[in-house]
Write an enzyme that holds these catalytic residues in place. Structure first.
Site, PDB file in Angstrom:
ATOM      1  N   SER C 277      17.579  -2.587  16.935  1.00 45.99           N
ATOM      2  CA  SER C 277      16.540  -1.566  17.080  1.00 45.99           C
ATOM      3  C   SER C 277      15.615  -2.018  18.191  1.00 45.99           C
ATOM      4  CB  SER C 277      15.775  -1.446  15.770  1.00 45.99           C
ATOM      5  OG  SER C 277      14.459  -0.993  15.986  1.00 45.99           O
ATOM      6  N   ARG C 316      46.157  39.081  26.942  1.00 48.79           N
ATOM      7  CA  ARG C 316      45.257  37.973  27.322  1.00 48.79           C
ATOM      8  C   ARG C 316      43.835  38.498  27.181  1.00 48.79           C
ATOM      9  NH1 ARG C 316      47.482  36.704  32.046  1.00 48.79           N
ATOM     10  NH2 ARG C 316      49.138  36.030  30.647  1.00 48.79           N
TER      11      ARG C 316
END
Lengths: 459, 459, 459, 459
Positions: C277, C316
């Protein structure tokens, strides 16, 4: 079960309130559609388009006058329940009034406006519950403003804070959602009246005037242009409800963990028989957290459906609008259940301050490692101090000694750590003091937002 | 391709703007983190916590001074890129300043505040594009205020309206999303500064003062309490972006259909080479609509992720926060591409008024069936008139005769239809006239909202 | 950051493997498209449709011969990168071969087949990682087959089991996902070749023969009919990847909790510097669990996009196909990172058997309440025994005495509890013995599935 | 409405079948739980653990013996309806049998196994509908094997194919989903029996034997290890249902568009009164497509919830399991309604071959541009031929002349186009011929898959 547990006799009471169920019942739907048609009749009568007698005639038909399964059967044909509804009303009206009924309107006007009326009732229920939840959590934050407690990040003990601070965070999260409700209502509680393609062409040049009068009759906003295929109102409502459930889920996540056996800092309110198990007689399961967390999980999915429905073709889409029906009422149902459980939690959460205190000490001082590091930084440099504490933490874990001891006795580390630095480093008081003003800020914010919540309209 | 097409050299230019890509680049990220640290240093210097020289020393380090792949490698260890970033800065700072760097802050403060700075830049880009899109669509609505056009519901011809009306609906949808942007900015452009567990305990009693000064330095709002684990800001931002894309997708849905071969009422702006096919030399595919629709599809999913991330455990969650990173920047990228294409459409949409007129006539008068029905209702009753027209419509479909002819000549139906009723029923003028005031209302609304858009802050 | 962190220099290494990144790079995309075109040329040459020299000529063009940003710029025009790609290849081919290039095919054939080739490479990487993860977790389950450990339901201690059993559950979950991979590959690794509208009309009566030969050249399956607008393959792939990540997330959820400070039964593998950290030097955050959990959160959203894309219009669609690109490659990226971390965990998870044992005793015998209840049921009846233990559990919680003590000494309860029943009730051995055969069954199942995993095709 | 329209008297019949509603009713739920308990009693009796009389005693209690609202009220306390159910059964059993009831089991065993029994009944309904839909669509594809029709990409006319080919694509899409159903049943129709933490510790060393016998009694598979917190079965089921709805939505998308006024190639089956409008008497809205498309939209969201639920903590999670209940039954409901409408469409779709033929000619020959280009490629080169046709297409659009005319007469273009090339280029026969073999392949595939569908188990 029924398809949705919200509608089930077995499960419904767990997941949604009776009050919200009443708002979205089939009967309430019919009532809202009737109310919409009566308001339309009043508005059109004001503009001289229909007889004054029409509105009272509609109002005289109660929601119980309809054969719901019969309407359901015809909905299969029509694709929308408003068409059989309109036909049924026509049959119930005096012959001379029938030609004026539903004048200029289309099915979506009825369906959407009825839904908006239901939403208004639902928002009012939510506002009431939100106010209660905020009230109680504010009280709890105040009460535990100075109750020391472990802060956790990534599931690990991080540094101390207070339990009141934690509650204040929950409450601010809920309040920030609440704060947006009044403006959400302003935008979404909007009448829908557009006729076949939105232009109210059937009303000649009186379209806009009727639309305004209609909205006024119902106490709703009037839209600048028909919103038949502008569905942001529904998507925004859904997103807001899910965000609200997210704010509650943040709290429930914490509660479930703090109530877990090893942590033991909280217990859900004691209700005889609650949270039992069919196999394990000692269990006290966190039922409220379970309901809130499951509601949040289910809620976010419905938002995707509502967002999807925004791509609505032309003046009315084939599919996108119907998809909303699968999502929006359930979001209100889930929110009602979630808030019901949040009220329960805020009312009776069992706080174990003693256990909180013990948990602070559980890591032999590691919880204060950042304090020590910060005190060493000026002399050692930030990075070196950090590294020194990393090493010390490792020794605490392997040796079982406390951090203070390691730092005092470790031949390698103790050189760099003046004793006076350690003297007060392991006292949680500064952490408690640091948390306090944030609690106060939060309480102010919550009070401010509760005040604003009063602007939510009543049905 | 890269994992996201937004980041691809091959596909990125199609789906996102270069300007937005610059805002979310790795380099911009580093720059924003540096800017955040410098602001923190200035704020803390104002309160006497760090030397005045710290901020300029940070500012002197440019974003190009960092080895990005090196930071990437260390991110694998730390789990967040801010940790190697902090280390790298520490190494670049003069030794005497290093202990004061990043004082009281935690990794999430840097990461979230940097993100908020990027969001501010991104919102400004979006506001600029929104303004342009609204400007052009308003113009188009005005231009075609009286261009008659078919209204369609469920994919079927419904009743006439005007093309200007349709454009006004699109523009109001986009404007209603735009209207919420300033207040969204107010809520979300909030600095994050809480230190390890949100309380800024490392700053003693100066936490709240530093937080306020820090926010001020960056021109951001200050939160009432740390929002490390209150993620509504991100979820709300994501929902708003998706709603914006939904509003654009409504328009694109209509454009794609109106540009389809059989309808032929619109064409996307002509750009040489655009919309071709590798196999079919005659194709002019609606590329803009394709991009906008695909962005909307992808966007809504990301919102679910952001909602999910709200159930953030305690003071920092293991997973939920990181999940946001997969969602939020992409939403901005998708929105930028969507708006870019919307600008293109609003600028150069090819409107074929002649074809619109022809399509009105394509159903041999059926488009006016509701007008006829409304005229017959007073004499026949609403329901009977409706049924009569249903029958007539059936005959039009099978016979090939026009609705007027059927109603005039059908032995069964013509009895009930006075000739004068038919005289003017098939004229689109009343529909055009009915649409016009709604266009005007919409234009006023759009102008009002464009004005409000100016409140969006500049980066 | 880039829009997706998977593509970022700063964050990418944390979230995806380099191997997977290489599979989905722009360069790999070009290479796959070239490979597709060369295979088409070979197939068509076999049927006498194009010169034999075409395929080698295509193969001679390497992926580095293309100017990616130039293709990107033209993609903005064409809407698909395959069109500029085809043009670029045409320019690189000998004049006499150029007319034969890409014969009968359309852009989607290239794009989809190239993607399938990338998917094959990606599946092979996944299979390899899955095998390693299963191997190690099987080993771990075997090793801890008799290590007693707390079982938890709803976050509460429930009853004892073994840690090996828990690992076996994780591993079976992962294995059950793995089991489906070979058949998924069979279905999805299918060549796409249909030409403009799917019928390969440009190849006369040789369409089906070319399609079969083409698939054979690439080692892919041939579809019964063009799948240009049948997108279940992509949706199923996405769902499978998300389910895989779900199975890993189940494990990570448990790991993160077992590694939490209060539980302390596990630690992620120790890697120097990992999980630190910036503010808290003592932290060891569960980075692997964090990555796996965030991947799962992000993954499920992408599945919704792929499901959405199934409603593909005609031959399509305008939007639905493009939307897939935003979802599928990222799912592979997320899965690669998730598996990478799972490998790390399965290799080096730190198991603290001693702490597990201590946690079993933490509830003063309550963990055995169901055992006692079951022993009392024959004499008292199931319901009465259950209620008796509920009462006893309450006294344990308030008194601090153990369950055995309460049952032995409580004046009210002890009457009904014969001493011999308590004698052995608090021994975890029966629970350990009950868990063991399940571990064995699981190990058999895992071995069987690992065998089946070998059927996953290599690229 | 009720929260879910699936459960509404007004809307339910539109969105789900009565048969599916019966499978997921509260009563059916109770019946399934009773069936589960009786099977457990039989299995345990086989192993000598409980008296033989227990199972018949349980079986003698019918589902109507329970007070559902009473159970609902207690579910609020217990968090799961199985606990009050177990208590209610205990009260109804003879005193001497009561202690043996539910031996070794836990609430989740009942709930999950009951759900699996409901799923089996639901899958059988789905398989029956799938078979019918495939049968009819196969027939339709055969019938229109040579009916010429426009192929469309991106909403634009692309090249000709046949309507039978289009139907074959739909049917293969549906069949490919159907094909996976038997293996899905194999994996998901698995009994759940694990007791409190999955190990069946309460049954001593007979746990695995009881689990096997129990599964056998119900005709379900036995899991290698308890799947209480391995939820892939539910997620996979949900994904499959959504994929099925996606395959149906592909068809419905095409149907809705082909039935649109301008295209006019299809109409939904004529059912008197269907698809009307409250305002527009001529409307025939595509109700079936609307239902199918809205089901697909709603479905995909529920999949996200089920994927989410996979991250189930330890031996039973607080939230994730309950979240499934909000998703899975609704997916079955939506699928039933979707299939019901697909059956309707496949049975009576009105095909307008004449209009299809006219639409082929609507673009004055442009539909054949790729054929002409292909014929020119050998002489001109592929790229030049392509460019020539692009130019010609532009002139067709602006001049109104046909492509044949332009190519024959344009001074610039005609030079390069030998007359013989044009002679036959505009004949759809080759396109029809090219489509035919694919239809045949598809029919074979569908027949093969229908055969496999018979493996779906009956309830």
């Amino acid at each position: 079960m029924t398809f949705s547990p919200l509608d089930s006799a077995l499960l419904g009471p767990l997941f949604a309130t009776d009050a919200m169920r009443a708002v979205f019942s089939d009967r309430a739907r019919i009532a809202a559609m009737l109310r919409m048609e009566a308001a339309l009749a009043r508005a059109e009568a004001r503009l001289g388009l229909v007889p004054d007698a029409l509105a009272p005639a509609i109002a005289a038909i109660g929601p119980d006058a309809f054969d719901l399964p019969e309407i359901g059967d015809q909905t299969v044909l029509s694709g929308v329940p408003t068409i059989p509804f309109v036909k049924a009303v026509q049959q119930k009206l005096p012959k001379e009034l029938e030609p004026f009924f539903h004048k200029g309107a289309t099915t979506q006007d009825i369906a959407d406006t009825a839904l908006v009326l239901q939403m208004r009732a639902a928002f009012a229920l939510i506002a009431r519950d939100l106010d209660a939840v905020l009230d109680r959590f504010a009280e709890l934050a105040r009460e535990h403003r100075s109750t020391p407690c472990v802060g956790r990040t990534y599931g690990q003990h991080a540094a101390p804070l207070t339990f009141g601070y934690k509650v204040a965070v929950w409450a601010v999260g809920i309040a920030e959602a609440a704060e947006r409700l009044p403006s959400l209502c302003e935008r979404t509680l909007t009448a829908s009246l557009g006729g076949p393609v939105g232009t109210l062409a059937g009303l000649g040049d009186k379209g806009p005037a009727v639309a305004e009068a209609f909205a006024e009759e119902l106490g709703l906003a009037a839209a600048p242009i028909a919103w038949h295929s502008l569905r942001a109102r529904m998507a925004e409502t859904g997103a807001w409800l899910a965000i609200l459930m997210g704010a509650l889920a943040k709290m429930a996540t914490d509660v479930a963990h703090l109530a877990s056996t090893e942590v033991g800092e909280l217990a859900e309110p004691f209700v005889p028989g609650r949270g039992g198990s069919s196999a394990m007689p000692h269990k006290r399961n966190p039922v409220s957290a379970t309901v809130i967390l499951s509601a949040h999980m289910a809620a976010k999915a419905h938002v995707a459906t509502l967002l999807d429905a925004m791509a609505a073709a032309h003046e009315r889409p084939a599919g996108a609008w119907h998809a909303e029906w699968h999502a929006l009422p359930q979001l209100f149902g889930l929110a009602s259940g979630s808030l019901q459980e949040a009220r329960g939690l805020s009312d009776g959460l069992v706080v174990k301050a003693e256990r909180m205190r013990r948990n602070i000490d559980a890591t032999a001082g590691l919880l204060f490692a950042d304090v020590v590091a910060a005190r060493l930084a000026p002399s050692l440099g930030r990075e070196r101090a950090h590294r020194l504490l990393e090493q010390a933490a490792g020794r605490v874990r392997t040796s079982g000694s406390s951090l203070a001891e390691v730092l005092r006795t470790d031949p390698e580390l103790s050189r760099d750590v003046p004793a006076e630095i350690l003297a007060s480093a392991f006292d949680p008081t500064p952490a408690v003091d640091a948390a306090a003003p944030w609690v106060d800020r939060a309480l102010d914010e919550i009070a401010r937002i509760r005040e604003r919540l009063r602007a939510v309209p009543q049905p």
